[in-house]
Design an enzyme around this catalytic site. Sequence first.
Site, PDB file in Angstrom:
ATOM      1  N   PHE A  86       0.933  -1.031  -0.074  1.00  0.00           N
ATOM      2  CA  PHE A  86       0.163  -0.103  -0.048  1.00  0.00           C
ATOM      3  C   PHE A  86       0.865   1.342   0.091  1.00  0.00           C
ATOM      4  CE2 PHE A  86      -3.276  -2.851   1.792  1.00  0.00           C
ATOM      5  CZ  PHE A  86      -4.250  -2.590   1.357  1.00  0.00           C
ATOM      6  N   ASP A  87       0.476   2.294  -0.865  1.00  0.00           N
ATOM      7  CA  ASP A  87       0.940   3.472  -0.463  1.00  0.00           C
ATOM      8  C   ASP A  87       0.132   3.989   0.698  1.00  0.00           C
ATOM      9  OD1 ASP A  87       1.393   6.472  -0.989  1.00  0.00           O
ATOM     10  OD2 ASP A  87      -0.595   6.596  -1.438  1.00  0.00           O
ATOM     11  N   CYS A  88       0.623   4.803   1.507  1.00  0.00           N
ATOM     12  CA  CYS A  88      -0.260   5.470   2.765  1.00  0.00           C
ATOM     13  C   CYS A  88      -1.085   6.408   2.517  1.00  0.00           C
ATOM     14  CB  CYS A  88       0.790   5.572   3.744  1.00  0.00           C
ATOM     15  SG  CYS A  88       0.049   5.907   5.470  1.00  0.00           S
ATOM     16  N   THR A  94      -3.969   7.241   0.075  1.00  0.00           N
ATOM     17  CA  THR A  94      -4.672   5.818  -0.192  1.00  0.00           C
ATOM     18  C   THR A  94      -5.419   5.523   1.196  1.00  0.00           C
ATOM     19  OG1 THR A  94      -3.002   5.426  -1.930  1.00  0.00           O
ATOM     20  CG2 THR A  94      -4.464   3.472  -0.988  1.00  0.00           C
TER      21      THR A  94
END
Length: 232
Positions: free
Chosen positions: A12-14, A17
């Site tokens: 994941f991008d944080c 997102t």
Amino acid sequence: MLELNKYKAVTFDCYGTLINWEEGIITSIKPILQAHNVNLAEEQILENFAEFESELEQGEYITYREVLRGVVQKFGDRFKFHPTNDELNSLANSLQYWQPFPDTVAALKLLKQRYKLVIISNVDNDLFAFSAKHLQVEFDEIITAEQVKSYKPSLNNFRQAIERIGLPQEQILHIAASIYHDIVPAKSLGISTVWVNRRTGQQGSGASLPATAQADLEVPDLQTLLGTGYVS
């Protein structure tokens, strides 16, 4: 249909997102501008942020705290005011209060039951530690810009993530809201991608520079990804 069963790790991008960074950016920057009699629409604030952040992340590595301080300075340079030291630090200091999107935590907890979860984020270690508390799951790997000394869309961030995860890229699924920072580089390395288009129905590309790439799947949020049959 995206068959999530074939993946063993979900990365994941944080910010943008999982964490609502656009709200955090506006909440921090808008009062600074107003204090100096600068009135910008929220979309203009985000577009300027995207430009300034990208410029500061080019070239020799500096910490994300320094990047955010530089963003505030660039607002001052462009709109002809001199930020105070507190104002220069306020954007980075606000990050600890940025909150997850409403669907984030439940989605992470569900995915954690089946997959290795990994963060690949343009951030400092100490800043992500604040956000980790809000996300409420234990990630198997956390790859920050501070650790790899580069910022997405650099391929270095993703290559080091693949190495640390220890799986072929075909078994990794990357989920992100930014085409520019994430979808373009991940796809170039053969990583499957889900674009979480948090800006569905809005104009522009927000706090990320505009870019074009075709993700394997586009959804408006994580709840849609997990709850409407896209994943089998």
